[in-house]
Design a protein around this motif. Structure first.
Motif, PDB file in Angstrom:
ATOM      1  N   GLY A 205       0.828  -1.206   0.000  1.00 23.45           N
ATOM      2  CA  GLY A 205       0.000   0.000   0.000  1.00 23.45           C
ATOM      3  C   GLY A 205       0.850   1.238   0.000  1.00 23.45           C
ATOM      4  N   VAL A 206       0.726   2.054  -1.023  1.00 24.88           N
ATOM      5  CA  VAL A 206       1.535   3.257  -1.154  1.00 24.88           C
ATOM      6  C   VAL A 206       0.765   4.289  -1.956  1.00 24.88           C
ATOM      7  N   ALA A 207       0.975   5.541  -1.610  1.00 21.69           N
ATOM      8  CA  ALA A 207       0.390   6.657  -2.361  1.00 21.69           C
ATOM      9  C   ALA A 207       1.528   7.418  -3.039  1.00 21.69           C
ATOM     10  N   VAL A 208       1.412   7.602  -4.354  1.00 21.37           N
ATOM     11  CA  VAL A 208       2.411   8.331  -5.125  1.00 21.37           C
ATOM     12  C   VAL A 208       1.805   9.675  -5.508  1.00 21.37           C
ATOM     13  N   TRP A 308      -4.244  14.718   1.032  1.00 19.32           N
ATOM     14  CA  TRP A 308      -4.670  13.806   2.097  1.00 19.32           C
ATOM     15  C   TRP A 308      -6.183  13.574   2.053  1.00 19.32           C
ATOM     16  N   ARG A 309      -6.928  14.588   1.671  1.00 17.29           N
ATOM     17  CA  ARG A 309      -8.378  14.419   1.550  1.00 17.29           C
ATOM     18  C   ARG A 309      -8.714  13.409   0.448  1.00 17.29           C
ATOM     19  N   GLU A 310      -7.991  13.471  -0.664  1.00 19.14           N
ATOM     20  CA  GLU A 310      -8.226  12.506  -1.747  1.00 19.14           C
ATOM     21  C   GLU A 310      -7.870  11.089  -1.297  1.00 19.14           C
ATOM     22  N   ILE A 311      -6.786  10.956  -0.555  1.00 13.74           N
ATOM     23  CA  ILE A 311      -6.395   9.628  -0.069  1.00 13.74           C
ATOM     24  C   ILE A 311      -7.446   9.083   0.885  1.00 13.74           C
ATOM     25  N   CYS A 312      -7.982   9.936   1.738  1.00 16.32           N
ATOM     26  CA  CYS A 312      -9.037   9.489   2.655  1.00 16.32           C
ATOM     27  C   CYS A 312     -10.300   9.098   1.893  1.00 16.32           C
ATOM     28  N   ASP A 313     -10.647   9.864   0.849  1.00 20.29           N
ATOM     29  CA  ASP A 313     -11.830   9.533   0.050  1.00 20.29           C
ATOM     30  C   ASP A 313     -11.657   8.215  -0.693  1.00 20.29           C
ATOM     31  N   SER A 314     -10.427   7.831  -0.982  1.00 17.26           N
ATOM     32  CA  SER A 314     -10.195   6.578  -1.699  1.00 17.26           C
ATOM     33  C   SER A 314     -10.454   5.355  -0.825  1.00 17.26           C
ATOM     34  N   GLY A 315     -10.425   5.548   0.483  1.00 18.03           N
ATOM     35  CA  GLY A 315     -10.626   4.415   1.395  1.00 18.03           C
ATOM     36  C   GLY A 315      -9.349   3.684   1.762  1.00 18.03           C
ATOM     37  N   TYR A 316      -8.211   4.212   1.355  1.00 17.97           N
ATOM     38  CA  TYR A 316      -6.937   3.535   1.614  1.00 17.97           C
ATOM     39  C   TYR A 316      -6.069   4.273   2.635  1.00 17.97           C
ATOM     40  N   SER A 317      -6.594   5.236   3.343  1.00 16.28           N
ATOM     41  CA  SER A 317      -5.764   6.050   4.239  1.00 16.28           C
ATOM     42  C   SER A 317      -5.123   5.219   5.347  1.00 16.28           C
ATOM     43  N   LYS A 318      -5.757   4.115   5.736  1.00 15.20           N
ATOM     44  CA  LYS A 318      -5.201   3.265   6.784  1.00 15.20           C
ATOM     45  C   LYS A 318      -4.520   2.021   6.234  1.00 15.20           C
ATOM     46  N   LYS A 319      -4.267   2.012   4.926  1.00 19.32           N
ATOM     47  CA  LYS A 319      -3.653   0.847   4.291  1.00 19.32           C
ATOM     48  C   LYS A 319      -2.362   1.209   3.565  1.00 19.32           C
ATOM     49  N   GLY A 323       3.730   4.101   3.006  1.00 17.59           N
ATOM     50  CA  GLY A 323       3.676   5.547   3.160  1.00 17.59           C
ATOM     51  C   GLY A 323       3.357   6.295   1.877  1.00 17.59           C
ATOM     52  N   ILE A 324       3.883   7.509   1.783  1.00 16.37           N
ATOM     53  CA  ILE A 324       3.633   8.406   0.655  1.00 16.37           C
ATOM     54  C   ILE A 324       4.960   8.718  -0.035  1.00 16.37           C
ATOM     55  N   VAL A 325       4.959   8.663  -1.353  1.00 15.70           N
ATOM     56  CA  VAL A 325       6.138   8.966  -2.158  1.00 15.70           C
ATOM     57  C   VAL A 325       5.855  10.230  -2.972  1.00 15.70           C
ATOM     58  N   LEU A 326       6.720  11.217  -2.834  1.00 17.91           N
ATOM     59  CA  LEU A 326       6.572  12.483  -3.571  1.00 17.91           C
ATOM     60  C   LEU A 326       7.540  12.503  -4.746  1.00 17.91           C
ATOM     61  N   THR A 327       7.068  12.970  -5.875  1.00 16.30           N
ATOM     62  CA  THR A 327       7.907  13.158  -7.048  1.00 16.30           C
ATOM     63  C   THR A 327       7.354  14.333  -7.849  1.00 16.30           C
ATOM     64  N   GLY A 328       7.934  14.627  -8.996  1.00 17.38           N
ATOM     65  CA  GLY A 328       7.524  15.799  -9.769  1.00 17.38           C
ATOM     66  C   GLY A 328       8.416  16.991  -9.465  1.00 17.38           C
ATOM     67  N   GLY A 329       8.292  18.032 -10.258  1.00 17.17           N
ATOM     68  CA  GLY A 329       9.176  19.190 -10.144  1.00 17.17           C
ATOM     69  C   GLY A 329       9.140  19.872  -8.794  1.00 17.17           C
ATOM     70  N   VAL A 330       7.960  20.020  -8.186  1.00 14.84           N
ATOM     71  CA  VAL A 330       7.841  20.727  -6.906  1.00 14.84           C
ATOM     72  C   VAL A 330       8.404  19.890  -5.770  1.00 14.84           C
ATOM     73  N   ARG A 342       3.918  16.242   8.419  1.00 12.91           N
ATOM     74  CA  ARG A 342       3.160  16.926   9.464  1.00 12.91           C
ATOM     75  C   ARG A 342       1.667  16.947   9.157  1.00 12.91           C
ATOM     76  N   VAL A 343       1.321  17.086   7.880  1.00 11.48           N
ATOM     77  CA  VAL A 343      -0.097  17.182   7.511  1.00 11.48           C
ATOM     78  C   VAL A 343      -0.772  15.813   7.535  1.00 11.48           C
ATOM     79  N   THR A 344      -0.103  14.782   7.023  1.00 12.93           N
ATOM     80  CA  THR A 344      -0.732  13.463   6.859  1.00 12.93           C
ATOM     81  C   THR A 344      -0.437  12.489   7.982  1.00 12.93           C
ATOM     82  N   GLY A 345       0.676  12.691   8.681  1.00 14.66           N
ATOM     83  CA  GLY A 345       1.068  11.735   9.707  1.00 14.66           C
ATOM     84  C   GLY A 345       1.642  10.448   9.146  1.00 14.66           C
ATOM     85  N   GLN A 346       1.928  10.415   7.840  1.00 10.67           N
ATOM     86  CA  GLN A 346       2.460   9.225   7.195  1.00 10.67           C
ATOM     87  C   GLN A 346       3.967   9.367   6.971  1.00 10.67           C
ATOM     88  N   GLU A 347       4.585   8.232   6.711  1.00  7.36           N
ATOM     89  CA  GLU A 347       5.983   8.248   6.324  1.00  7.36           C
ATOM     90  C   GLU A 347       6.079   8.786   4.897  1.00  7.36           C
TER      91      GLU A 347
END
Length: 486
Positions: A205-208, A308-319, A323-330, A342-347
Protein backbone atom coordinates in the motif's frame (compact mmCIF):
# COMPACT_ATOMS: atom_id res chain seq x y z
CA UNK A 1 23.65 4.34 -37.90
CA UNK A 2 23.50 1.38 -35.49
CA UNK A 3 20.23 -0.49 -35.61
CA UNK A 4 18.40 0.03 -32.30
CA UNK A 5 14.85 -0.28 -31.05
CA UNK A 6 13.99 3.16 -29.75
CA UNK A 7 11.25 4.09 -27.33
CA UNK A 8 10.07 7.70 -27.32
CA UNK A 9 8.00 9.26 -24.56
CA UNK A 10 6.68 12.82 -24.36
CA UNK A 11 5.30 14.47 -21.25
CA UNK A 12 3.52 17.77 -21.92
CA UNK A 13 3.07 19.48 -18.58
CA UNK A 14 1.80 22.85 -17.53
CA UNK A 15 5.31 24.29 -17.17
CA UNK A 16 7.50 22.28 -19.54
CA UNK A 17 7.62 19.71 -22.34
CA UNK A 18 9.87 16.70 -21.73
CA UNK A 19 11.02 14.46 -24.60
CA UNK A 20 12.78 11.22 -23.62
CA UNK A 21 14.40 8.65 -25.92
CA UNK A 22 15.58 5.26 -24.65
CA UNK A 23 16.49 1.76 -25.76
CA UNK A 24 15.73 -1.56 -24.07
CA UNK A 25 18.67 -3.53 -22.71
CA UNK A 26 18.98 -7.31 -22.64
CA UNK A 27 18.23 -7.29 -18.90
CA UNK A 28 14.90 -5.59 -19.57
CA UNK A 29 15.95 -2.18 -18.25
CA UNK A 30 15.79 1.03 -20.23
CA UNK A 31 18.89 2.91 -21.28
CA UNK A 32 18.30 6.65 -21.56
CA UNK A 33 19.70 7.96 -24.83
CA UNK A 34 18.62 11.53 -24.14
CA UNK A 35 16.04 13.44 -22.18
CA UNK A 36 15.43 17.16 -22.83
CA UNK A 37 12.93 19.70 -21.58
CA UNK A 38 11.57 22.93 -23.03
CA UNK A 39 9.52 25.43 -21.00
CA UNK A 40 5.95 25.99 -22.21
CA UNK A 41 5.38 29.21 -20.20
CA UNK A 42 2.06 29.80 -21.96
CA UNK A 43 -0.52 27.64 -23.68
CA UNK A 44 -1.27 25.21 -20.82
CA UNK A 45 -3.47 25.72 -17.75
CA UNK A 46 -3.78 22.93 -15.17
CA UNK A 47 -2.99 20.32 -17.82
CA UNK A 48 -5.50 21.62 -20.37
CA UNK A 49 -4.23 22.92 -23.70
CA UNK A 50 -5.32 26.53 -24.13
CA UNK A 51 -3.20 27.42 -27.16
CA UNK A 52 -2.17 24.46 -29.31
CA UNK A 53 0.14 26.58 -31.46
CA UNK A 54 2.31 27.71 -28.54
CA UNK A 55 2.49 24.22 -27.05
CA UNK A 56 3.30 22.67 -30.45
CA UNK A 57 6.10 25.20 -30.90
CA UNK A 58 7.64 24.17 -27.55
CA UNK A 59 7.25 20.51 -28.55
CA UNK A 60 9.02 21.08 -31.86
CA UNK A 61 11.94 22.77 -30.11
CA UNK A 62 12.32 19.91 -27.60
CA UNK A 63 12.04 17.29 -30.33
CA UNK A 64 14.68 19.04 -32.47
CA UNK A 65 17.14 18.99 -29.58
CA UNK A 66 16.44 15.31 -28.86
CA UNK A 67 16.82 14.37 -32.52
CA UNK A 68 20.14 16.18 -32.77
CA UNK A 69 21.53 14.48 -29.66
CA UNK A 70 20.46 10.94 -30.63
CA UNK A 71 20.77 11.24 -34.41
CA UNK A 72 17.25 10.06 -35.31
CA UNK A 73 14.02 11.60 -36.54
CA UNK A 74 11.14 11.23 -34.08
CA UNK A 75 7.89 10.26 -35.80
CA UNK A 76 5.98 8.31 -33.07
CA UNK A 77 5.76 8.61 -29.30
CA UNK A 78 3.99 7.46 -26.15
CA UNK A 79 2.23 10.35 -24.44
CA UNK A 80 0.92 11.18 -20.97
CA UNK A 81 -2.02 13.37 -20.00
CA UNK A 82 -2.87 14.84 -16.59
CA UNK A 83 -5.49 17.20 -15.24
CA UNK A 84 -8.76 17.43 -13.40
CA UNK A 85 -10.45 16.03 -16.51
CA UNK A 86 -8.90 12.60 -15.74
CA UNK A 87 -10.65 10.52 -13.10
CA UNK A 88 -11.45 6.96 -12.08
CA UNK A 89 -14.78 5.20 -11.55
CA UNK A 90 -15.71 1.73 -10.30
CA UNK A 91 -18.20 -0.69 -11.75
CA UNK A 92 -19.35 -4.07 -10.37
CA UNK A 93 -20.66 -6.96 -12.48
CA UNK A 94 -20.77 -10.75 -12.44
CA UNK A 95 -21.09 -13.87 -14.61
CA UNK A 96 -22.30 -17.39 -13.88
CA UNK A 97 -19.61 -20.03 -13.94
CA UNK A 98 -19.95 -22.23 -17.04
CA UNK A 99 -18.50 -25.42 -15.53
CA UNK A 100 -21.02 -28.00 -14.30
CA UNK A 101 -18.97 -28.50 -11.16
CA UNK A 102 -18.81 -24.71 -10.60
CA UNK A 103 -15.07 -24.63 -11.08
CA UNK A 104 -13.90 -21.18 -12.24
CA UNK A 105 -11.79 -21.24 -15.39
CA UNK A 106 -9.96 -18.72 -17.52
CA UNK A 107 -12.92 -18.51 -19.89
CA UNK A 108 -15.07 -17.18 -17.04
CA UNK A 109 -12.59 -14.35 -16.50
CA UNK A 110 -12.68 -13.56 -20.21
CA UNK A 111 -16.49 -13.53 -20.19
CA UNK A 112 -16.49 -11.10 -17.25
CA UNK A 113 -13.95 -8.87 -18.99
CA UNK A 114 -16.12 -8.78 -22.13
CA UNK A 115 -19.08 -7.63 -20.10
CA UNK A 116 -16.97 -4.83 -18.66
CA UNK A 117 -15.84 -3.88 -22.16
CA UNK A 118 -19.46 -3.09 -23.03
CA UNK A 119 -19.71 -0.49 -20.26
CA UNK A 120 -20.29 2.97 -21.74
CA UNK A 121 -18.63 6.12 -20.48
CA UNK A 122 -20.64 9.20 -19.60
CA UNK A 123 -21.32 11.81 -22.26
CA UNK A 124 -18.21 13.81 -23.06
CA UNK A 125 -15.83 11.20 -21.65
CA UNK A 126 -13.80 8.33 -23.08
CA UNK A 127 -12.51 5.18 -21.36
CA UNK A 128 -8.71 5.12 -21.38
CA UNK A 129 -8.23 1.87 -19.45
CA UNK A 130 -10.04 -0.59 -17.21
CA UNK A 131 -8.85 -3.48 -15.02
CA UNK A 132 -10.15 -5.62 -12.11
CA UNK A 133 -9.56 -4.59 -8.52
CA UNK A 134 -10.74 -7.85 -6.98
CA UNK A 135 -12.81 -11.01 -7.51
CA UNK A 136 -15.46 -12.45 -5.21
CA UNK A 137 -17.37 -15.72 -5.04
CA UNK A 138 -20.82 -16.72 -3.79
CA UNK A 139 -20.15 -16.01 -0.14
CA UNK A 140 -18.62 -12.64 -0.91
CA UNK A 141 -15.16 -13.85 -0.01
CA UNK A 142 -12.39 -12.16 -1.97
CA UNK A 143 -10.32 -14.36 -4.27
CA UNK A 144 -6.97 -13.05 -5.40
CA UNK A 145 -6.48 -15.85 -7.97
CA UNK A 146 -9.99 -17.08 -8.84
CA UNK A 147 -8.99 -19.64 -11.48
CA UNK A 148 -9.45 -23.10 -9.92
CA UNK A 149 -11.74 -21.91 -7.13
CA UNK A 150 -15.33 -23.13 -6.82
CA UNK A 151 -18.33 -20.83 -7.00
CA UNK A 152 -21.62 -20.64 -8.87
CA UNK A 153 -20.96 -17.06 -9.95
CA UNK A 154 -17.96 -14.80 -10.28
CA UNK A 155 -18.25 -11.10 -9.52
CA UNK A 156 -15.65 -8.38 -9.82
CA UNK A 157 -15.11 -4.68 -9.21
CA UNK A 158 -13.40 -2.98 -12.14
CA UNK A 159 -11.65 0.36 -12.06
CA UNK A 160 -12.17 2.58 -15.12
CA UNK A 161 -9.80 5.42 -16.05
CA UNK A 162 -11.80 8.15 -17.80
CA UNK A 163 -10.81 11.32 -19.63
CA UNK A 164 -12.83 14.14 -21.14
CA UNK A 165 -13.03 14.17 -24.93
CA UNK A 166 -12.13 17.86 -25.21
CA UNK A 167 -8.86 17.53 -23.30
CA UNK A 168 -7.78 14.48 -25.27
CA UNK A 169 -8.67 16.03 -28.62
CA UNK A 170 -6.74 19.22 -27.86
CA UNK A 171 -3.67 17.18 -26.94
CA UNK A 172 -3.96 15.23 -30.19
CA UNK A 173 -4.10 18.51 -32.06
CA UNK A 174 -0.76 19.58 -30.56
CA UNK A 175 0.94 16.42 -31.82
CA UNK A 176 -0.75 16.74 -35.18
CA UNK A 177 0.66 20.25 -35.56
CA UNK A 178 4.10 18.99 -34.53
CA UNK A 179 3.98 16.09 -37.00
CA UNK A 180 4.23 13.30 -34.38
CA UNK A 181 1.98 10.24 -34.32
CA UNK A 182 0.63 9.20 -30.91
CA UNK A 183 1.03 5.47 -30.32
CA UNK A 184 -0.77 5.49 -26.98
CA UNK A 185 -2.03 8.04 -24.44
CA UNK A 186 -1.67 7.14 -20.75
CA UNK A 187 -3.13 8.87 -17.72
CA UNK A 188 -0.12 10.37 -15.95
CA UNK A 189 -1.38 9.41 -12.51
CA UNK A 190 -1.80 5.78 -13.62
CA UNK A 191 1.82 5.30 -14.78
CA UNK A 192 3.98 7.70 -12.75
CA UNK A 193 4.62 5.09 -10.02
CA UNK A 194 6.30 2.62 -12.39
CA UNK A 195 9.78 4.14 -11.95
CA UNK A 196 9.67 5.19 -8.26
CA UNK A 197 8.01 2.37 -6.27
CA UNK A 198 8.59 -1.37 -6.22
CA UNK A 199 6.04 -4.13 -6.60
CA UNK A 200 6.40 -4.91 -2.89
CA UNK A 201 5.50 -1.33 -1.99
CA UNK A 202 2.45 -1.53 -4.24
CA UNK A 203 1.47 -4.72 -2.48
CA UNK A 204 1.83 -3.17 0.98
CA UNK A 205 0.00 0.00 0.00
CA UNK A 206 1.53 3.26 -1.15
CA UNK A 207 0.39 6.66 -2.36
CA UNK A 208 2.41 8.33 -5.12
CA UNK A 209 2.01 12.11 -5.41
CA UNK A 210 3.29 13.84 -8.56
CA UNK A 211 3.73 17.54 -7.69
CA UNK A 212 3.69 19.32 -11.04
CA UNK A 213 3.57 22.93 -12.13
CA UNK A 214 -0.18 23.17 -12.68
CA UNK A 215 -1.50 19.78 -11.55
CA UNK A 216 -0.91 17.48 -8.57
CA UNK A 217 -1.64 13.83 -9.39
CA UNK A 218 -2.45 11.26 -6.70
CA UNK A 219 -2.27 7.49 -7.25
CA UNK A 220 -2.98 4.94 -4.51
CA UNK A 221 -1.91 1.28 -4.73
CA UNK A 222 -2.93 -1.64 -2.54
CA UNK A 223 -2.58 -5.38 -3.03
CA UNK A 224 -0.45 -4.65 -6.06
CA UNK A 225 -3.28 -2.90 -7.92
CA UNK A 226 -3.92 0.76 -8.71
CA UNK A 227 -7.02 1.41 -6.66
CA UNK A 228 -7.54 5.14 -7.01
CA UNK A 229 -6.34 8.19 -8.96
CA UNK A 230 -7.18 11.88 -8.69
CA UNK A 231 -5.88 15.15 -10.10
CA UNK A 232 -5.81 18.38 -8.12
CA UNK A 233 -5.65 21.53 -10.31
CA UNK A 234 -2.97 23.19 -8.18
CA UNK A 235 0.81 23.01 -8.20
CA UNK A 236 4.02 24.97 -8.31
CA UNK A 237 2.50 27.75 -10.42
CA UNK A 238 0.23 28.67 -7.47
CA UNK A 239 3.29 28.97 -5.22
CA UNK A 240 4.99 31.25 -7.74
CA UNK A 241 1.88 33.42 -7.94
CA UNK A 242 1.84 33.80 -4.15
CA UNK A 243 5.49 34.85 -4.11
CA UNK A 244 4.74 37.37 -6.84
CA UNK A 245 1.90 38.85 -4.77
CA UNK A 246 4.11 38.94 -1.66
CA UNK A 247 6.83 40.92 -3.42
CA UNK A 248 5.84 42.51 -6.68
CA UNK A 249 9.39 43.72 -7.33
CA UNK A 250 10.60 40.21 -8.25
CA UNK A 251 10.44 39.56 -12.01
CA UNK A 252 8.42 36.45 -12.94
CA UNK A 253 11.41 34.81 -14.60
CA UNK A 254 13.36 35.05 -11.32
CA UNK A 255 10.73 33.60 -9.00
CA UNK A 256 11.24 29.94 -9.99
CA UNK A 257 14.99 30.11 -9.36
CA UNK A 258 14.42 31.95 -6.09
CA UNK A 259 11.94 29.29 -4.93
CA UNK A 260 14.23 26.37 -5.80
CA UNK A 261 17.46 27.85 -4.45
CA UNK A 262 16.30 29.73 -1.35
CA UNK A 263 12.75 28.56 -0.72
CA UNK A 264 11.59 26.17 1.98
CA UNK A 265 8.27 24.46 2.71
CA UNK A 266 8.65 24.70 6.51
CA UNK A 267 9.40 27.96 8.31
CA UNK A 268 10.75 26.20 11.41
CA UNK A 269 13.50 24.57 9.35
CA UNK A 270 14.53 27.75 7.54
CA UNK A 271 17.52 29.87 8.58
CA UNK A 272 16.94 33.52 9.44
CA UNK A 273 18.75 35.18 6.57
CA UNK A 274 18.25 38.05 4.16
CA UNK A 275 18.28 37.32 0.44
CA UNK A 276 19.58 39.92 -1.98
CA UNK A 277 17.89 39.30 -5.31
CA UNK A 278 19.35 40.80 -8.44
CA UNK A 279 17.71 41.11 -11.82
CA UNK A 280 20.55 41.41 -14.32
CA UNK A 281 22.38 44.54 -13.21
CA UNK A 282 19.56 45.92 -11.06
CA UNK A 283 19.35 45.16 -7.35
CA UNK A 284 15.90 44.37 -5.96
CA UNK A 285 14.62 45.02 -2.46
CA UNK A 286 16.09 42.44 -0.01
CA UNK A 287 13.79 39.59 1.07
CA UNK A 288 13.72 37.79 4.38
CA UNK A 289 14.15 34.05 3.90
CA UNK A 290 11.70 33.40 6.73
CA UNK A 291 9.02 35.49 5.04
CA UNK A 292 9.60 33.64 1.75
CA UNK A 293 9.25 30.31 3.55
CA UNK A 294 6.03 31.46 5.22
CA UNK A 295 4.47 32.21 1.83
CA UNK A 296 5.56 28.85 0.42
CA UNK A 297 4.48 26.89 3.48
CA UNK A 298 0.96 28.35 3.38
CA UNK A 299 0.33 27.25 -0.21
CA UNK A 300 2.08 23.88 0.13
CA UNK A 301 -0.01 23.16 3.21
CA UNK A 302 -3.14 23.68 1.11
CA UNK A 303 -1.84 21.23 -1.49
CA UNK A 304 -0.91 18.64 1.16
CA UNK A 305 -4.35 18.89 2.73
CA UNK A 306 -6.05 18.39 -0.64
CA UNK A 307 -3.86 15.34 -1.27
CA UNK A 308 -4.67 13.81 2.10
CA UNK A 309 -8.38 14.42 1.55
CA UNK A 310 -8.23 12.51 -1.75
CA UNK A 311 -6.40 9.63 -0.07
CA UNK A 312 -9.04 9.49 2.65
CA UNK A 313 -11.83 9.53 0.05
CA UNK A 314 -10.20 6.58 -1.70
CA UNK A 315 -10.63 4.42 1.40
CA UNK A 316 -6.94 3.53 1.61
CA UNK A 317 -5.76 6.05 4.24
CA UNK A 318 -5.20 3.27 6.78
CA UNK A 319 -3.65 0.85 4.29
CA UNK A 320 -0.52 2.75 3.32
CA UNK A 321 2.12 0.37 4.61
CA UNK A 322 4.79 1.99 2.41
CA UNK A 323 3.68 5.55 3.16
CA UNK A 324 3.63 8.41 0.66
CA UNK A 325 6.14 8.97 -2.16
CA UNK A 326 6.57 12.48 -3.57
CA UNK A 327 7.91 13.16 -7.05
CA UNK A 328 7.52 15.80 -9.77
CA UNK A 329 9.18 19.19 -10.14
CA UNK A 330 7.84 20.73 -6.91
CA UNK A 331 9.14 17.73 -4.92
CA UNK A 332 12.61 19.27 -5.27
CA UNK A 333 11.53 22.04 -2.87
CA UNK A 334 13.43 21.95 0.42
CA UNK A 335 11.66 20.34 3.41
CA UNK A 336 8.56 19.41 1.37
CA UNK A 337 8.64 15.85 2.75
CA UNK A 338 8.59 17.20 6.31
CA UNK A 339 5.56 19.33 5.50
CA UNK A 340 3.60 16.37 4.10
CA UNK A 341 4.60 14.30 7.12
CA UNK A 342 3.16 16.93 9.46
CA UNK A 343 -0.10 17.18 7.51
CA UNK A 344 -0.73 13.46 6.86
CA UNK A 345 1.07 11.74 9.71
CA UNK A 346 2.46 9.22 7.20
CA UNK A 347 5.98 8.25 6.32
CA UNK A 348 6.97 10.48 3.39
CA UNK A 349 9.95 10.39 1.05
CA UNK A 350 11.00 12.13 -2.17
CA UNK A 351 11.92 9.87 -5.09
CA UNK A 352 13.39 10.20 -8.57
CA UNK A 353 13.13 7.68 -11.40
CA UNK A 354 15.39 4.72 -10.70
CA UNK A 355 13.43 1.49 -10.91
CA UNK A 356 13.93 -0.27 -14.23
CA UNK A 357 16.58 2.26 -15.33
CA UNK A 358 20.07 1.16 -16.32
CA UNK A 359 22.71 2.20 -13.80
CA UNK A 360 24.64 4.28 -16.34
CA UNK A 361 21.51 6.31 -17.06
CA UNK A 362 20.57 7.21 -13.49
CA UNK A 363 22.51 10.46 -13.56
CA UNK A 364 20.48 11.67 -16.56
CA UNK A 365 17.20 11.32 -14.63
CA UNK A 366 18.37 12.44 -11.20
CA UNK A 367 15.77 15.21 -10.84
CA UNK A 368 12.13 14.48 -9.86
CA UNK A 369 10.61 16.53 -12.70
CA UNK A 370 11.64 13.77 -15.17
CA UNK A 371 9.89 10.92 -13.36
CA UNK A 372 6.74 10.82 -15.47
CA UNK A 373 8.68 10.80 -18.76
CA UNK A 374 10.75 7.81 -17.57
CA UNK A 375 7.61 5.98 -16.42
CA UNK A 376 6.08 6.54 -19.85
CA UNK A 377 9.20 5.00 -21.39
CA UNK A 378 8.78 1.90 -19.24
CA UNK A 379 5.10 1.57 -20.05
CA UNK A 380 5.84 2.06 -23.75
CA UNK A 381 8.61 -0.57 -23.67
CA UNK A 382 5.99 -3.17 -22.74
CA UNK A 383 3.94 -2.32 -25.85
CA UNK A 384 6.73 -2.09 -28.40
CA UNK A 385 9.38 0.12 -29.94
CA UNK A 386 8.62 3.31 -31.84
CA UNK A 387 9.52 3.65 -35.52
CA UNK A 388 12.05 6.39 -36.15
CA UNK A 389 13.43 8.04 -39.25
CA UNK A 390 16.90 8.85 -40.49
CA UNK A 391 18.18 12.07 -39.04
CA UNK A 392 18.96 14.71 -41.63
CA UNK A 393 20.67 17.70 -40.07
CA UNK A 394 19.30 21.01 -41.15
CA UNK A 395 21.49 22.41 -43.94
CA UNK A 396 23.11 25.66 -43.00
CA UNK A 397 23.09 28.23 -45.78
CA UNK A 398 26.52 28.69 -47.29
CA UNK A 399 27.89 32.21 -46.98
CA UNK A 400 27.53 34.12 -50.17
CA UNK A 401 30.88 34.92 -51.80
CA UNK A 402 31.07 38.08 -53.79
CA UNK A 403 32.04 37.38 -57.42
CA UNK A 404 35.65 38.10 -58.21
CA UNK A 405 35.93 41.14 -60.39
CA UNK A 406 38.98 41.44 -62.62
CA UNK A 407 40.44 44.94 -62.44
CA UNK A 408 39.95 46.82 -65.67
CA UNK A 409 42.56 49.31 -66.89
CA UNK A 410 41.43 52.78 -66.20
CA UNK A 411 40.63 54.72 -69.41
CA UNK A 412 42.86 57.59 -70.32
CA UNK A 413 41.52 60.79 -68.98
CA UNK A 414 40.76 63.23 -71.72
CA UNK A 415 41.39 66.89 -71.03
CA UNK A 416 38.12 68.41 -70.08
CA UNK A 417 37.08 71.82 -71.23
CA UNK A 418 36.69 74.31 -68.50
CA UNK A 419 33.12 74.64 -67.55
CA UNK A 420 31.90 78.16 -67.89
CA UNK A 421 29.96 79.26 -64.90
CA UNK A 422 26.32 79.72 -65.47
CA UNK A 423 25.29 83.26 -64.83
CA UNK A 424 22.84 83.54 -62.06
CA UNK A 425 19.54 84.96 -63.19
CA UNK A 426 19.28 88.62 -62.52
CA UNK A 427 16.26 89.79 -60.58
CA UNK A 428 13.68 91.37 -62.81
CA UNK A 429 12.83 94.98 -61.92
CA UNK A 430 9.37 95.47 -60.55
CA UNK A 431 6.97 97.24 -62.93
CA UNK A 432 7.27 101.00 -62.56
CA UNK A 433 4.39 102.76 -60.94
CA UNK A 434 2.44 105.00 -63.30
CA UNK A 435 3.69 108.54 -63.32
CA UNK A 436 1.33 111.24 -62.14
CA UNK A 437 1.35 114.07 -64.65
CA UNK A 438 -0.07 117.16 -62.92
CA UNK A 439 -0.53 119.02 -66.19
CA UNK A 440 -2.67 116.27 -67.59
CA UNK A 441 -6.34 117.23 -67.56
CA UNK A 442 -7.49 113.65 -68.01
CA UNK A 443 -9.55 111.98 -65.27
CA UNK A 444 -9.61 108.39 -64.03
CA UNK A 445 -13.14 108.12 -65.30
CA UNK A 446 -13.32 108.04 -69.05
CA UNK A 447 -16.85 108.87 -70.24
CA UNK A 448 -19.56 108.61 -67.65
CA UNK A 449 -21.15 105.72 -69.41
CA UNK A 450 -18.03 103.54 -69.44
CA UNK A 451 -17.08 100.90 -66.83
CA UNK A 452 -14.95 102.02 -63.96
CA UNK A 453 -11.26 101.32 -64.45
CA UNK A 454 -9.68 100.30 -61.14
CA UNK A 455 -6.57 102.39 -60.81
CA UNK A 456 -3.60 101.18 -58.94
CA UNK A 457 -2.80 102.63 -55.54
CA UNK A 458 -0.27 105.09 -56.92
CA UNK A 459 -2.71 106.20 -59.64
CA UNK A 460 -5.36 107.06 -57.06
CA UNK A 461 -2.88 109.11 -55.03
CA UNK A 462 -1.75 110.94 -58.13
CA UNK A 463 -5.33 111.76 -59.11
CA UNK A 464 -6.16 113.05 -55.64
CA UNK A 465 -3.02 115.19 -55.55
CA UNK A 466 -3.74 116.68 -58.95
CA UNK A 467 -7.31 117.63 -58.01
CA UNK A 468 -6.08 119.25 -54.79
CA UNK A 469 -3.63 121.45 -56.73
CA UNK A 470 -6.28 122.37 -59.23
CA UNK A 471 -8.67 123.50 -56.51
CA UNK A 472 -5.99 125.52 -54.69
CA UNK A 473 -4.62 127.23 -57.72
CA UNK A 474 -7.29 127.57 -60.39
CA UNK A 475 -5.99 128.32 -63.87
CA UNK A 476 -6.60 132.00 -65.02
CA UNK A 477 -8.85 132.75 -67.98
CA UNK A 478 -7.28 133.57 -71.33
CA UNK A 479 -8.68 137.10 -71.18
CA UNK A 480 -9.20 138.89 -67.85
CA UNK A 481 -12.05 141.39 -68.29
CA UNK A 482 -11.88 142.58 -64.69
CA UNK A 483 -15.55 141.81 -64.06
CA UNK A 484 -14.93 138.91 -61.66
CA UNK A 485 -17.04 138.89 -58.56
CA UNK A 486 -15.83 137.93 -55.12
Amino acid sequence: MEKKNYIVAIDIGSSEVVVAVATLTEEGNISIETIVSEPTREGMTAGMVDNSQLVAEALRKARARAEQEVGITITDAYVGISGKFVRCARYVDHVFVADAENRISESDLVALSERMRNVKAADGEVIMDFYPLNYKGDAGTEMKNPVGCYSKQLSSTYNFILCEHVAKDRLRRVFLDAGIKIREIFAGAAVVADSVVTSDEKEDGVAVVDLGGGVTDVAVYHNGVLGYIASIPMGGAAVNADIRCFNGHIPPRTIENLKCQCGSAVVDLTPDEVIQVRSRSRAIKPISRLNLAAVIEARMTDIAEYVWREICDSGYSKKLGAGIVLTGGVAALKNVADLFNRVTGQEVRVACAEIGVQTESLEKVSTPNLTLAVSLLQRGAKLGACPVGVYIPSAKPEPKVAPKVEPQPAPKAEPQKPVEPIAAPQPQPAPAAPKVELEDDGDDIVDGTEDIVKPSGLSRIGSWFKRALSDAFPAPDDEDDGDDEY
